[in-house]
Write an enzyme that holds these catalytic residues in place. Structure first.
Site, short mmCIF file in Angstrom:
data_model
loop_
_atom_site.label_atom_id
_atom_site.label_comp_id
_atom_site.label_asym_id
_atom_site.label_seq_id
_atom_site.Cartn_x
_atom_site.Cartn_y
_atom_site.Cartn_z
N THR A 137 0.88 -1.21 0.14
CA THR A 137 -0.13 -0.01 -0.06
C THR A 137 0.78 1.27 0.04
O THR A 137 2.03 1.24 0.39
CB THR A 137 -0.80 -0.06 1.18
OG1 THR A 137 -1.76 -1.27 1.42
CG2 THR A 137 -1.90 1.01 1.46
N GLY A 170 0.58 -2.84 5.27
CA GLY A 170 0.95 -4.09 5.76
C GLY A 170 -0.21 -5.13 5.41
O GLY A 170 -1.11 -5.09 4.42
N ARG A 190 -11.49 -9.48 -3.50
CA ARG A 190 -11.12 -9.25 -2.19
C ARG A 190 -10.87 -7.94 -2.04
O ARG A 190 -10.11 -7.32 -2.59
CB ARG A 190 -9.85 -10.37 -1.70
CG ARG A 190 -9.07 -9.97 -0.65
CD ARG A 190 -8.06 -8.99 -0.74
NE ARG A 190 -7.14 -8.94 0.50
CZ ARG A 190 -6.27 -7.88 0.91
NH1 ARG A 190 -5.93 -7.05 -0.11
NH2 ARG A 190 -5.64 -8.03 1.92
N VAL A 191 -11.20 -7.66 -0.69
CA VAL A 191 -10.86 -6.17 -0.34
C VAL A 191 -10.33 -6.10 1.17
O VAL A 191 -10.56 -6.81 2.03
CB VAL A 191 -12.07 -5.35 -0.03
CG1 VAL A 191 -11.88 -3.80 0.49
CG2 VAL A 191 -13.00 -5.31 -1.44
N GLY A 192 -8.99 -5.45 1.27
CA GLY A 192 -8.31 -5.36 2.43
C GLY A 192 -8.76 -4.19 3.41
O GLY A 192 -9.75 -3.73 3.32
N ASP A 193 -7.77 -4.00 4.09
CA ASP A 193 -7.97 -2.76 5.00
C ASP A 193 -8.01 -1.34 4.38
O ASP A 193 -8.60 -0.36 4.83
CB ASP A 193 -6.88 -2.64 5.99
CG ASP A 193 -5.47 -2.23 5.46
OD1 ASP A 193 -5.03 -0.99 5.61
OD2 ASP A 193 -5.02 -3.13 4.58
#
Length: 329
Positions: A188, A240, A216-219
């Site tokens: 990121t 991260g 998929r979706v992360g933070d």
């Protein structure tokens, strides 16, 4: 896991409330950055920090500054955001981004968007031109088309480096392990800033984890996880392992410590240590307070970061590294 590394600057200025000094901090991702990308990563974050700082010097807002800084990182193929983003399991680019205004708590985000070169600017449009906080996938792309954002061909965001690295990795599990512990993938980007009016803002953008499942979706685009900004406490951008950051709502966790009276450096270290102990997650963060205190902290092998504070450009990559250059007045 590497020891937590933190860079913090703190100024005591009794006149600061009447004469604010603007600060911008950027990161290019916390991961095991290989030596062949190290110099370009540091050069990239330095350039992005200067881009954000130039906006502030012209009287721009913190919101304008973080958008400009992250756009510079999205346009740089060294980083995993916009141009140069990682590929999902189907070999496609899916992008996530968030931007947040600490003055009003207004926020905009997009997730799983395709063919958009600067998702951070699309996220800002969601914030300013809709009644929503997040748009995803096809809906985000339809919104982009409706406001005249020009889509780019899929291959325009793809680098030869990423194509080769994607072909080396076959499973999502391998990708997660190697993204943050070896030299396989990059992560990121983000920025935080405080302007001369004392307003803070954050922005975060990513292509996610290589070989992630489609959708998929992360933070990164999730408010309170990948970023958060509040004039009452500060602004944070995180980087991260996304699933780990989501589980501990890392950005908001950091600011909760700040609200309890801890410094931005201590708040970052405590929160990253908690994430490591609780869910075995590694990562990093950049934080700025409304008073101009800032920190860049990480528990991965490396994190490219840079900050412009009172005509000094600070930057680093390795633990316990803090370099500086005097900028021209």
């Amino acid at each position: 896991m590497a020891e937590s590394s933190s860079r913090v600057m703190k100024r005591e200025d009794p006149d600061r409330s009447s004469k604010m000094s603007a600060v911008v901090v950027v990161h290019g991702g916390a991961w095991a950055i290989p030596d062949q990308l190290a110099e370009a990563s540091v050069d990239g974050v330095k350039a992005a920090a200067c881009e954000g700082s130039s906006v502030l010097k012209r009287g721009g807002s913190a919101l304008d500054a973080v958008e400009a800084a992250v756009r510079a990182l999205e346009d740089n193929p060294v980083f995993n955001a916009g141009h140069g983003a990682t590929l999902n399991a189907d070999g496609e680019v899916e992008l996530d981004a968030i931007i947040m205004d600490g003055r009003t708590l207004a926020s905009g985000a997009v997730s799983s968007v395709k063919n958009i070169a600067n998702p951070v600017s699309l996220a800002r449009a969601v914030m300013e031109k809709t009644a929503h906080v997040m748009l995803t996938s096809r809906g985000a792309n339809l919104f982009a088309e409706s406001i005249g954002v020009v889509a780019v061909p899929p291959d325009a965001l793809l680098t030869e480096y990423e194509r080769k690295e994607w072909e080396k990795q076959k499973t999502y599990v391998t990708g997660v392990d190697e993204d943050f512990n070896t030299k396989w993938a990059h992560d990121t980007v983000g920025a935080v800033a405080v302007d001369t009016a004392g307003n803070v803002a954050c922005a975060t953008s990513t292509g996610g984890i290589r070989n992630k499942m489609v959708g998929r979706v992360g933070d990164s685009p999730v408010i309170g996880a990948g970023g958060y900004a509040d004039n009452l406490s500060g602004a944070v951008s995180c980087t991260g392992h996304g699933e780990s950051i989501l589980k501990v709502t890392l950005a908001r966790l950091i600011l909760s410590h700040v609200e309890q009276g801890k410094s931005v450096a201590d708040s970052s270290q405590l929160s990253l240590r908690y994430m490591a102990d609780r869910v075995r997650g590694a990562g990093g963060s950049i934080v700025v307070s409304p008073s101009g205190q800032w920190a860049a902290t990480f528990t991965t092998d490396r994190m490219a970061w840079a900050a412009v504070d009172q005509e000094v450009l600070w930057y680093g990559l390795d633990p316990d590294e803090r370099l500086k250059e005097q900028l021209s007045q």
